[in-house]
Scaffold this active site. Structure first.
Site, mmCIF file in Angstrom:
data_model
loop_
_atom_site.group_PDB
_atom_site.id
_atom_site.type_symbol
_atom_site.label_atom_id
_atom_site.label_comp_id
_atom_site.label_asym_id
_atom_site.label_seq_id
_atom_site.Cartn_x
_atom_site.Cartn_y
_atom_site.Cartn_z
ATOM 1 N N GLU A 1 26.086 -51.761 123.593
ATOM 2 C CA GLU A 1 24.904 -51.793 124.464
ATOM 3 C C GLU A 1 24.244 -53.167 124.440
ATOM 4 O OE1 GLU A 1 22.005 -48.479 124.047
ATOM 5 O OE2 GLU A 1 23.715 -47.411 123.219
ATOM 6 N N ARG B 1 13.138 -51.332 131.082
ATOM 7 C CA ARG B 1 14.209 -52.063 130.404
ATOM 8 C C ARG B 1 15.528 -51.398 130.755
ATOM 9 N NH1 ARG B 1 14.831 -57.129 128.602
ATOM 10 N NH2 ARG B 1 15.981 -57.275 126.652
ATOM 11 N N ASP C 1 11.786 -38.108 125.153
ATOM 12 C CA ASP C 1 13.133 -37.632 124.865
ATOM 13 C C ASP C 1 13.413 -36.414 125.745
ATOM 14 O OD1 ASP C 1 13.864 -39.545 123.068
ATOM 15 O OD2 ASP C 1 13.117 -38.479 121.331
ATOM 16 N N ARG D 1 23.656 -51.873 119.652
ATOM 17 C CA ARG D 1 24.348 -50.827 118.888
ATOM 18 C C ARG D 1 25.726 -50.559 119.482
ATOM 19 N NH1 ARG D 1 20.142 -45.838 120.387
ATOM 20 N NH2 ARG D 1 20.372 -46.013 122.629
HETATM 21 P P1 FAD Z 1 16.571 -39.212 134.414
HETATM 22 O O1 FAD Z 1 17.584 -38.660 133.499
HETATM 23 O O2 FAD Z 1 16.429 -40.690 134.547
HETATM 24 O O3 FAD Z 1 16.827 -38.570 135.847
HETATM 25 C C1 FAD Z 1 16.161 -39.017 136.994
HETATM 26 C C2 FAD Z 1 17.119 -38.854 138.151
HETATM 27 O O4 FAD Z 1 16.408 -39.117 139.351
HETATM 28 C C3 FAD Z 1 18.270 -39.852 138.101
HETATM 29 O O5 FAD Z 1 19.486 -39.168 138.237
HETATM 30 C C4 FAD Z 1 17.996 -40.780 139.283
HETATM 31 O O6 FAD Z 1 19.187 -41.234 139.882
HETATM 32 C C5 FAD Z 1 17.239 -39.854 140.210
HETATM 33 N N1 FAD Z 1 16.362 -40.569 141.147
HETATM 34 C C6 FAD Z 1 15.430 -41.494 140.845
HETATM 35 N N2 FAD Z 1 14.821 -41.917 141.992
HETATM 36 C C7 FAD Z 1 15.401 -41.232 143.003
HETATM 37 C C8 FAD Z 1 15.217 -41.240 144.412
HETATM 38 N N3 FAD Z 1 14.323 -42.046 144.992
HETATM 39 N N4 FAD Z 1 15.980 -40.415 145.164
HETATM 40 C C9 FAD Z 1 16.912 -39.605 144.591
HETATM 41 N N5 FAD Z 1 17.141 -39.571 143.252
HETATM 42 C C10 FAD Z 1 16.378 -40.363 142.476
HETATM 43 N N6 FAD Z 1 16.696 -38.418 124.637
HETATM 44 C C11 FAD Z 1 16.938 -37.585 123.597
HETATM 45 O O7 FAD Z 1 16.336 -36.510 123.509
HETATM 46 N N7 FAD Z 1 17.881 -37.904 122.645
HETATM 47 C C12 FAD Z 1 18.591 -39.055 122.695
HETATM 48 O O8 FAD Z 1 19.427 -39.316 121.824
HETATM 49 C C13 FAD Z 1 18.349 -39.957 123.779
HETATM 50 N N8 FAD Z 1 19.042 -41.106 123.869
HETATM 51 C C14 FAD Z 1 18.824 -41.926 124.939
HETATM 52 C C15 FAD Z 1 19.589 -43.097 125.042
HETATM 53 C C16 FAD Z 1 19.426 -43.936 126.138
HETATM 54 C C17 FAD Z 1 20.259 -45.183 126.240
HETATM 55 C C18 FAD Z 1 18.467 -43.617 127.136
HETATM 56 C C19 FAD Z 1 18.293 -44.531 128.318
HETATM 57 C C20 FAD Z 1 17.703 -42.474 127.036
HETATM 58 C C21 FAD Z 1 17.869 -41.614 125.945
HETATM 59 N N9 FAD Z 1 17.156 -40.427 125.829
HETATM 60 C C22 FAD Z 1 17.373 -39.583 124.759
HETATM 61 C C23 FAD Z 1 16.143 -40.044 126.829
HETATM 62 C C24 FAD Z 1 16.727 -39.151 127.934
HETATM 63 O O9 FAD Z 1 17.703 -39.875 128.637
HETATM 64 C C25 FAD Z 1 15.583 -38.771 128.878
HETATM 65 O O10 FAD Z 1 14.544 -38.127 128.197
HETATM 66 C C26 FAD Z 1 16.027 -37.858 130.009
HETATM 67 O O11 FAD Z 1 17.295 -38.166 130.513
HETATM 68 C C27 FAD Z 1 15.000 -37.984 131.120
HETATM 69 O O12 FAD Z 1 15.297 -37.064 132.139
HETATM 70 P P2 FAD Z 1 14.618 -37.267 133.551
HETATM 71 O O13 FAD Z 1 15.112 -36.179 134.415
HETATM 72 O O14 FAD Z 1 13.154 -37.418 133.415
HETATM 73 O O15 FAD Z 1 15.106 -38.691 134.066
HETATM 74 N N1 UDP Z 2 14.393 -49.793 115.949
HETATM 75 C C1 UDP Z 2 14.777 -50.925 115.250
HETATM 76 N N2 UDP Z 2 15.882 -50.862 114.432
HETATM 77 C C2 UDP Z 2 16.631 -49.753 114.326
HETATM 78 C C3 UDP Z 2 16.243 -48.606 115.042
HETATM 79 C C4 UDP Z 2 15.126 -48.661 115.855
HETATM 80 O O1 UDP Z 2 14.142 -51.972 115.350
HETATM 81 O O2 UDP Z 2 17.628 -49.766 113.593
HETATM 82 C C5 UDP Z 2 13.193 -49.877 116.816
HETATM 83 C C6 UDP Z 2 13.545 -50.459 118.188
HETATM 84 O O3 UDP Z 2 12.453 -51.187 118.670
HETATM 85 C C7 UDP Z 2 13.763 -49.194 118.994
HETATM 86 C C8 UDP Z 2 12.642 -48.324 118.460
HETATM 87 O O4 UDP Z 2 12.639 -48.600 117.046
HETATM 88 O O5 UDP Z 2 13.642 -49.451 120.365
HETATM 89 C C9 UDP Z 2 12.797 -46.846 118.694
HETATM 90 O O6 UDP Z 2 14.049 -46.430 118.188
HETATM 91 P P1 UDP Z 2 14.828 -45.200 118.835
HETATM 92 O O7 UDP Z 2 15.988 -44.923 117.978
HETATM 93 O O8 UDP Z 2 13.884 -44.100 119.089
HETATM 94 O O9 UDP Z 2 15.337 -45.839 120.213
HETATM 95 P P2 UDP Z 2 16.211 -45.175 121.385
HETATM 96 O O10 UDP Z 2 17.182 -44.218 120.745
HETATM 97 O O11 UDP Z 2 15.234 -44.509 122.299
HETATM 98 O O12 UDP Z 2 16.892 -46.341 122.011
#
Ligand code: FAD
Ligand code: UDP
Length: 367
Positions: A301, A251, A351, A281
């Site tokens: 978002e 997603r 995370d 959000r």
């Molecule tokens: P990524 O951060 O995705 O890094 C992978 C890297 O590999 C990227 O830079 C990509 O460009 C690179 N890559 C991929 N394929 C290739 C390729 N073929 N060649 C070269 N480079 C490549 N976690 C929390 O703990 N707290 C939070 O509040 C939280 N909020 C989030 C909110 C959002 C919107 C999202 C999307 C995630 C959130 N997360 C949060 C999760 C967090 O982002 C991930 O756990 C973490 O960033 C994952 O790290 P990673 O290194 O596995 O992957």
């Molecule tokens: N969720 C929801 N309402 C909220 C917060 C969370 O329905 O106000 C659900 C939603 O499906 C979300 C999931 O709970 O994707 C997990 O929430 P989390 O905050 O862990 O999502 P993230 O921060 O990873 O986007």
């Protein structure tokens, strides 16, 4: 130049692996396709002096001492404690659902109410599979249909583009339900944002004589030019195997920014919108680092099915496919030539702390 280790990706999994391997004497090359390090945790200051996180709001939280001690070497963290509000019409309710949420929603008195009893009655009058089979059952089994429909159903349909009946109950387990007044989003011992932002943390982590970073380069375009002893792959799992079992679903999100003349827009850094709005959000980033500016920048978002792969989608179809890919990945890992770490490469809803822990454990096993 020859390298002992090639790492695809400079996010938390790639950067943590690189640092640990470099400290054990390995010459490491990180190949990153984007024009910056930090993966999805990358942040930067905008022209108003507000630190924006390019890929959505990230708050670090963990119970794990190993992970905390490792990361604290590269940055101090502030004492930000994440609180989220859910906005329905013009009212704000705490999320996760707690005593205040239930009382405000049903117009009850917090001083006299027996919240456990209210939730029990809500659940008893609701219809769901028990034990829960999916996201919807899981939430209803805890709070009943009325709270589920108000706070979860719409948000979840927007976020995942799927009926919550076709999503794993595990997704719902990320969000607790509380019968007290605790309004923190996370219950972990350690929480916060790196005091200067995430990117400086990554800069320090990668600042080691044995680490070289090559940006703007796709691993698959250059891998044949190297002959490393070990590859650490952190990109999409299905892409590594050329989609041999079909595509895994991810997603994505579109981010829309808005600058306002006001000092503060909303009562919490993150406000969720479970209603008919197209966005899920709004994040007001200046609140994370308590940045003092005359104006503010908001980020809306909008979930989308295509684009950068931000979220793995946990349902039975994707988990079955993941299983096939992971069998092949594990075979390579047993040969100690390739490691698959991180959210994309393990296809897990990890995370940050889980990603770092996975890197620490996997790298320890091969060196
Ligand atoms: P990524 O951060 O995705 O890094 C992978 C890297 O590999 C990227 O830079 C990509 O460009 C690179 N890559 C991929 N394929 C290739 C390729 N073929 N060649 C070269 N480079 C490549 N976690 C929390 O703990 N707290 C939070 O509040 C939280 N909020 C989030 C909110 C959002 C919107 C999202 C999307 C995630 C959130 N997360 C949060 C999760 C967090 O982002 C991930 O756990 C973490 O960033 C994952 O790290 P990673 O290194 O596995 O992957
Ligand atoms: N969720 C929801 N309402 C909220 C917060 C969370 O329905 O106000 C659900 C939603 O499906 C979300 C999931 O709970 O994707 C997990 O929430 P989390 O905050 O862990 O999502 P993230 O921060 O990873 O986007």
């Amino acid at each position: 130049m020859s390298y002992d280790v090639l790492i695809a990706g400079a996010g938390f999994s790639g950067a943590s692996s690189a640092r640990i391997l470099a400290e054990r004497g390995k010459k490491v090359l990180i190949i990153e396709k984007r024009d910056h390090i930090g993966g999805n945790c990358y942040d930067f200051k905008n022209s108003r002096g507000i630190t924006l996180q390019k890929y959505g709001p990230h708050i670090f939280h963990t119970k794990n001492d190993l992970v905390w001690d490792f990361l604290k070497r590269f940055s101090d963290f502030n004492d930000y404690k994440h609180r989220v509000l859910s906005r329905i019409d013009d009212k704000f309710y705490p999320i996760p659902i707690n005593k205040t949420t239930v009382c405000d929603f049903f117009n009850l008195d917090t001083d006299t109410v027996n919240i456990a009893e209210v939730l029990k009655q809500e659940v008893e009058r609701s219809c769901f599979n028990n034990p829960p089979q999916n996201f919807e059952d899981q939430v209803i089994s805890q709070v009943g249909t009325r709270l589920y429909e108000a706070f979860f159903k719409g948000y979840t349909m927007k976020q995942w583009g799927k009926d919550p009946k076709n999503l794993s109950a595990d997704i719902a387990k990320r969000v607790p339900v509380r019968d007290n007044l605790d309004d923190h989003y996370f219950g972990d011992k350690y929480q916060g944002i790196p005091v200067n932002g995430f990117t400086p943390l990554f800069e320090r982590m990668l600042d080691h004589p044995n680490i070289t970073v090559l940006l703007n380069t796709d691993y698959f375009d250059v891998k044949s030019s190297y002959n490393p002893d070990l590859t650490v792959y952190t990109g999409e799992l299905d892409r590594f195997f050329d989609y041999r079992y079909g595509k895994l679903e991810y997603r994505s999100l579109d981010f829309r920014y808005e600058n306002l003349g006001a000092e503060q827009f909303q009562p919490a850094a993150v406000v969720n919108y479970p209603g008919n709005e197209k966005w899920t959000r709004i994040t007001e980033y200046k609140q994370f680092l308590s940045e003092k500016t005359d104006s503010t920048t908001l980020c809306y978002e909008y979930p989308t099915p295509t684009g950068e792969p931000y979220y793995v989608i946990i349902n039975s179809e994707n988990l079955e496919k993941r299983e096939l890919y992971m069998q092949d990945a594990q075979r390579l890992e047993q040969g100690k030539t390739v490691l698959f770490t991180g959210r994309l490469a393990e296809y897990r809803y990890y995370d940050m702390d889980r990603v770092v822990l996975s890197a620490i454990m996997k790298v320890k096993n091969v060196v």
